[in-house]
Motif scaffolding. Structure first.
Motif, mmCIF file in Angstrom:
data_model
loop_
_atom_site.group_PDB
_atom_site.id
_atom_site.type_symbol
_atom_site.label_atom_id
_atom_site.label_comp_id
_atom_site.label_asym_id
_atom_site.label_seq_id
_atom_site.Cartn_x
_atom_site.Cartn_y
_atom_site.Cartn_z
ATOM 1 N N THR A 134 30.961 -1.915 7.631
ATOM 2 C CA THR A 134 29.824 -2.823 7.657
ATOM 3 C C THR A 134 29.291 -3.032 6.250
ATOM 4 O OG1 THR A 134 28.398 -0.920 8.080
ATOM 5 C CG2 THR A 134 29.105 -2.205 9.986
ATOM 6 N N SER A 135 28.434 -4.011 6.100
ATOM 7 C CA SER A 135 27.784 -4.265 4.815
ATOM 8 C C SER A 135 26.522 -3.411 4.717
ATOM 9 C CB SER A 135 27.419 -5.756 4.692
ATOM 10 O OG SER A 135 26.718 -5.992 3.490
ATOM 11 N N ARG A 136 26.449 -2.554 3.682
ATOM 12 C CA ARG A 136 25.276 -1.719 3.447
ATOM 13 C C ARG A 136 24.808 -1.929 2.013
ATOM 14 N NH1 ARG A 136 23.873 2.772 6.100
ATOM 15 N NH2 ARG A 136 22.103 2.571 4.683
ATOM 16 N N PRO A 137 24.210 -3.077 1.709
ATOM 17 C CA PRO A 137 23.873 -3.384 0.316
ATOM 18 C C PRO A 137 22.735 -2.523 -0.218
ATOM 19 C CG PRO A 137 23.000 -5.078 1.771
ATOM 20 C CD PRO A 137 23.857 -4.182 2.618
ATOM 21 N N ASN A 138 22.824 -2.170 -1.500
ATOM 22 C CA ASN A 138 21.723 -1.484 -2.169
ATOM 23 C C ASN A 138 20.550 -2.433 -2.399
ATOM 24 O OD1 ASN A 138 23.026 1.029 -2.420
ATOM 25 N ND2 ASN A 138 24.124 0.343 -4.233
ATOM 26 N N ASN A 139 20.857 -3.727 -2.505
ATOM 27 C CA ASN A 139 19.838 -4.743 -2.757
ATOM 28 C C ASN A 139 19.913 -5.793 -1.640
ATOM 29 O OD1 ASN A 139 19.275 -3.581 -5.467
ATOM 30 N ND2 ASN A 139 21.287 -4.411 -5.960
ATOM 31 N N PRO A 140 19.380 -5.480 -0.451
ATOM 32 C CA PRO A 140 19.591 -6.375 0.707
ATOM 33 C C PRO A 140 19.033 -7.777 0.532
ATOM 34 C CG PRO A 140 18.004 -4.625 1.221
ATOM 35 C CD PRO A 140 18.643 -4.263 -0.075
ATOM 36 N N ASN A 141 17.874 -7.934 -0.123
ATOM 37 C CA ASN A 141 17.320 -9.279 -0.319
ATOM 38 C C ASN A 141 18.186 -10.100 -1.267
ATOM 39 O OD1 ASN A 141 15.019 -9.138 1.355
ATOM 40 N ND2 ASN A 141 13.931 -7.959 -0.189
ATOM 41 N N LEU A 142 18.673 -9.451 -2.303
ATOM 42 C CA LEU A 142 19.548 -10.137 -3.254
ATOM 43 C C LEU A 142 20.841 -10.567 -2.575
ATOM 44 C CD1 LEU A 142 19.978 -10.970 -6.214
ATOM 45 C CD2 LEU A 142 20.964 -8.706 -6.617
ATOM 46 N N LEU A 179 0.822 -1.201 0.000
ATOM 47 C CA LEU A 179 0.000 0.000 0.000
ATOM 48 C C LEU A 179 0.863 1.262 0.000
ATOM 49 C CD1 LEU A 179 -2.770 -0.990 2.583
ATOM 50 C CD2 LEU A 179 -2.817 -1.192 0.078
ATOM 51 N N GLU A 180 2.144 1.116 0.345
ATOM 52 C CA GLU A 180 3.041 2.259 0.321
ATOM 53 C C GLU A 180 3.481 2.511 -1.118
ATOM 54 O OE1 GLU A 180 3.879 4.100 2.911
ATOM 55 O OE2 GLU A 180 2.654 2.895 4.269
ATOM 56 N N PRO A 181 3.606 3.787 -1.525
ATOM 57 C CA PRO A 181 3.929 4.087 -2.917
ATOM 58 C C PRO A 181 5.349 3.707 -3.310
ATOM 59 C CG PRO A 181 3.912 6.100 -1.587
ATOM 60 C CD PRO A 181 3.385 4.996 -0.727
ATOM 61 N N ASP A 182 6.287 3.672 -2.358
ATOM 62 C CA ASP A 182 7.683 3.440 -2.687
ATOM 63 C C ASP A 182 8.077 2.001 -2.348
ATOM 64 O OD1 ASP A 182 10.294 3.755 -3.406
ATOM 65 O OD2 ASP A 182 10.891 4.746 -1.548
ATOM 66 N N ILE A 183 8.018 1.119 -3.345
ATOM 67 C CA ILE A 183 8.433 -0.274 -3.163
ATOM 68 C C ILE A 183 9.835 -0.417 -3.729
ATOM 69 C CG2 ILE A 183 7.922 -2.683 -3.691
ATOM 70 C CD1 ILE A 183 5.019 -1.913 -4.064
ATOM 71 N N LYS A 184 10.738 -0.971 -2.948
ATOM 72 C CA LYS A 184 12.107 -1.114 -3.418
ATOM 73 C C LYS A 184 12.159 -1.906 -4.709
ATOM 74 C CE LYS A 184 14.675 -0.592 0.884
ATOM 75 N NZ LYS A 184 15.692 -1.199 1.779
ATOM 76 N N TRP A 185 13.146 -1.553 -5.548
ATOM 77 C CA TRP A 185 13.255 -2.178 -6.860
ATOM 78 C C TRP A 185 13.277 -3.696 -6.770
ATOM 79 C CZ3 TRP A 185 16.784 -5.619 -8.648
ATOM 80 C CH2 TRP A 185 16.689 -5.946 -10.002
ATOM 81 N N GLU A 186 14.083 -4.244 -5.873
ATOM 82 C CA GLU A 186 14.254 -5.692 -5.847
ATOM 83 C C GLU A 186 12.995 -6.427 -5.428
ATOM 84 O OE1 GLU A 186 17.256 -6.860 -3.109
ATOM 85 O OE2 GLU A 186 16.362 -5.841 -1.409
ATOM 86 N N MET A 187 12.036 -5.728 -4.787
ATOM 87 C CA MET A 187 10.798 -6.360 -4.345
ATOM 88 C C MET A 187 9.642 -6.183 -5.331
ATOM 89 S SD MET A 187 11.418 -7.932 -1.570
ATOM 90 C CE MET A 187 9.770 -8.224 -0.932
ATOM 91 N N ARG A 188 9.864 -5.457 -6.413
ATOM 92 C CA ARG A 188 8.798 -5.256 -7.385
ATOM 93 C C ARG A 188 8.519 -6.560 -8.128
ATOM 94 N NH1 ARG A 188 11.383 0.178 -9.984
ATOM 95 N NH2 ARG A 188 11.351 1.451 -8.076
ATOM 96 N N PRO A 189 7.243 -6.889 -8.356
ATOM 97 C CA PRO A 189 6.912 -8.147 -9.045
ATOM 98 C C PRO A 189 7.166 -8.054 -10.541
ATOM 99 C CG PRO A 189 4.919 -6.909 -8.555
ATOM 100 C CD PRO A 189 6.037 -6.156 -7.903
ATOM 101 N N VAL A 190 7.594 -9.171 -11.110
ATOM 102 C CA VAL A 190 7.727 -9.298 -12.568
ATOM 103 C C VAL A 190 6.507 -10.085 -13.026
ATOM 104 C CG1 VAL A 190 9.162 -10.125 -14.471
ATOM 105 C CG2 VAL A 190 10.236 -9.248 -12.390
#
Length: 479
Positions: free
Chosen positions: A320-328, A124-135
């Motif tokens: 520390t690790s600060r990934p741009n794509n944490p799920n990946l 419901l939030e407008p800003d969904i991280k790129w890696e979580m967007r559905p294909v």
């Protein structure tokens, strides 16, 4: 101790109690962070029995209660030994005993009402991280079953069209990892990791290699590497060393490491740099990772960079690790491809030092990260298939050095002395790995053990390092 990111939640408790699981749940829901516990350590730096037992039990306790993988390590915090529980971000909202928590502003809040709705329904939030967007064009059936099996630990011959229970379990596992949505649609991260041709769905999800010789402009020849993310990394490294770089075999003899012509970056260091580029890239850009090969350097460039407060010198040191794509990155860590602790740059530096090659040069731009490996110019000229014009007058100079070396030079000036080149090299190596021994450092730097020990003594006298624990089983701590 590694540099910590102050934007991540940090909670402190004197000891591990049952309510700490609520705290871990809240920190994971808040995007990950750290829980600091007191540690019982003797004067030699040896962990006492009770602390050791707690240290070993926490990961399994968290895994059983929250299905979350965390790490525990002994660190120095404010001059005191502590246990640091490193808590990753939850791929989806976590609950503990049916309750949802969220750690914010030093308080672990029980979520209810609108706050709970927002936590449970991030779509419901407008800003969904790129890696979580559905294909939406793809499904589980479009993924590479071998890659899916490797990630989930299922049988390769599972028939997803008939074994519905198995398929449901696989989908649940992928959803929990952020690689699939709740309706069976792969996310961008899932496509990148588990699809044979992710560039069909994600523009620019490839690696481009070009050979430019001694000048820029149009490459003399080039290749585009496609495939799943892991395949892209392996195929790029193979292409580089098979087609673009001279054969290093005549220099495999360690005795030739300081001879003219030696200096090719080790394969593992290049592999690490390319893996970092594809894992941390901003895929919204639609731009492939670019690997440019010149007669004097290899440059690996990707759109995307670490936090803007970080400098290149901070990146060269421990961080520390600060990934741009944490799920990946979490999925790659689960596959054993990446460690997820922010050790990649340090690993590259140490591999280059041990191979007798120049250390990589890091450059951070507004929205890009570039890693350059200096090359042996003579060997590249021999391997070049065409006259590409004059070489640049000089190799690119390192514009940044690790912060620890900047501090060391300033401190030496304050004491009206100076550090030798060997002192700085020894300091750089123990900053990467404090457990390196004098014999190993001496071997890798091609100097005597007595020279290394003199550097140890000089660095300790200046207050730059201290010895934690015994000479036999302890380690060096950069202050």
């Amino acid at each position: 101790m590694a540099t910590k990111d102050s934007s991540l939640p940090i909670a402190r408790r004197s000891t591990w109690r049952d309510d700490c699981l609520e705290l871990v749940c809240g920190i994971a829901n808040a995007g990950g962070g750290r829980l600091i516990l007191d540690a019982d350590v003797d004067s030699r730096g040896v962990v006492k029995r009770k602390t050791n037992r707690i240290m070993k039990s926490i990961p399994s306790t968290v895994s059983q209660a929250l299905d979350l993988t965390c790490a525990v390590e002994l660190v120095l915090d404010g001059g005191q030994f502590c246990l640091e529980v490193v808590i990753p971000p939850a791929p989806e909202p976590l609950s503990y005993r049916g309750a949802f928590y969220f750690y914010q502003d030093g308080e672990n809040r029980l979520m209810d009402g609108d706050a709970l709705d927002r936590l449970l329904q991030p779509e419901l939030e407008p800003d969904i991280k790129w890696e979580m967007r559905p294909v939406v064009q793809a499904s589980l059936d479009d993924l590479n079953l071998g890659l899916v099996a490797r990630f989930t630990g299922t049988s390769r011959d599972t028939d997803l069209t008939t074994a519905r229970d198995e398929a449901t379990a696989i989908e649940e596992d992928l959803r929990h990892a952020g690689l699939m949505t709740g309706v069976g649609t792969p996310t961008n991260a899932g496509i990148l990791l588990l699809h044979d041709r992710p560039h069909q769905y994600i523009p620019g999800a490839t690696v481009r290699i070009g050979f430019f010789g001694g000048r820029g402009g149009t490459p003399v020849f080039e290749d585009e590497i496609c495939g799943s993310l892991i395949e892209q990394v392996h195929a790029t490294v193979e292409a580089l060393f098979d087609k673009y770089l001279p054969d290093p075999s005549p220099r495999n003899d360690p005795s030739s490491r300081n001879a003219p012509g030696f200096g090719m970056p080790p394969r593992d260091a290049v592999h690490e740099a390319i893996l970092n580029a594809v894992a941390h890239k901003n895929y919204d850009s639609g731009t492939p990772v670019q690997v440019s090969v010149f007669t004097d350097r290899i440059c690996i460039d990707n759109v995307g960079r670490p936090p803007r407060t970080w400098t290149a010198s901070a990146l060269l040191g421990r961080h520390t690790s600060r990934p741009n794509n944490p799920n990946l990155v979490a999925a790659l860590r689960r596959l054993g491809v990446i460690d997820g602790w922010g050790n990649g740059i340090g690993s590259m530096r140490l591999q280059c030092i041990e191979a007798g090659a120049a250390e990589p040069v890091i450059e951070l731009r507004d929205d890009e990260t570039m890693v350059c490996f200096p090359l042996d110019t003579d060997s590249m000229l021999v391997s070049s298939i065409i006259d590409n014009g004059p070489l640049p007058s000089q190799r690119p100079a390192r514009s940044e050095v690790p912060e620890v070396q900047v501090t060391a030079r300033a401190l030496a000036i304050q004491h009206n002395t100076s550090l030798t080149a060997n002192d700085e090299k020894v300091l750089a190596m123990i900053d990467i790995d404090g457990r390196l021994t004098a014999p190993r450092i001496a071997k890798n730097l091609n100097i005597s053990e007595s020279t290394v020990r003199r550097s140890f003594r000089r660095l300790r006298e200046l207050g730059l390092v201290e010895r934690i624990g015994s000479d036999k089983s302890g380690f060096w701590q950069v202050r």
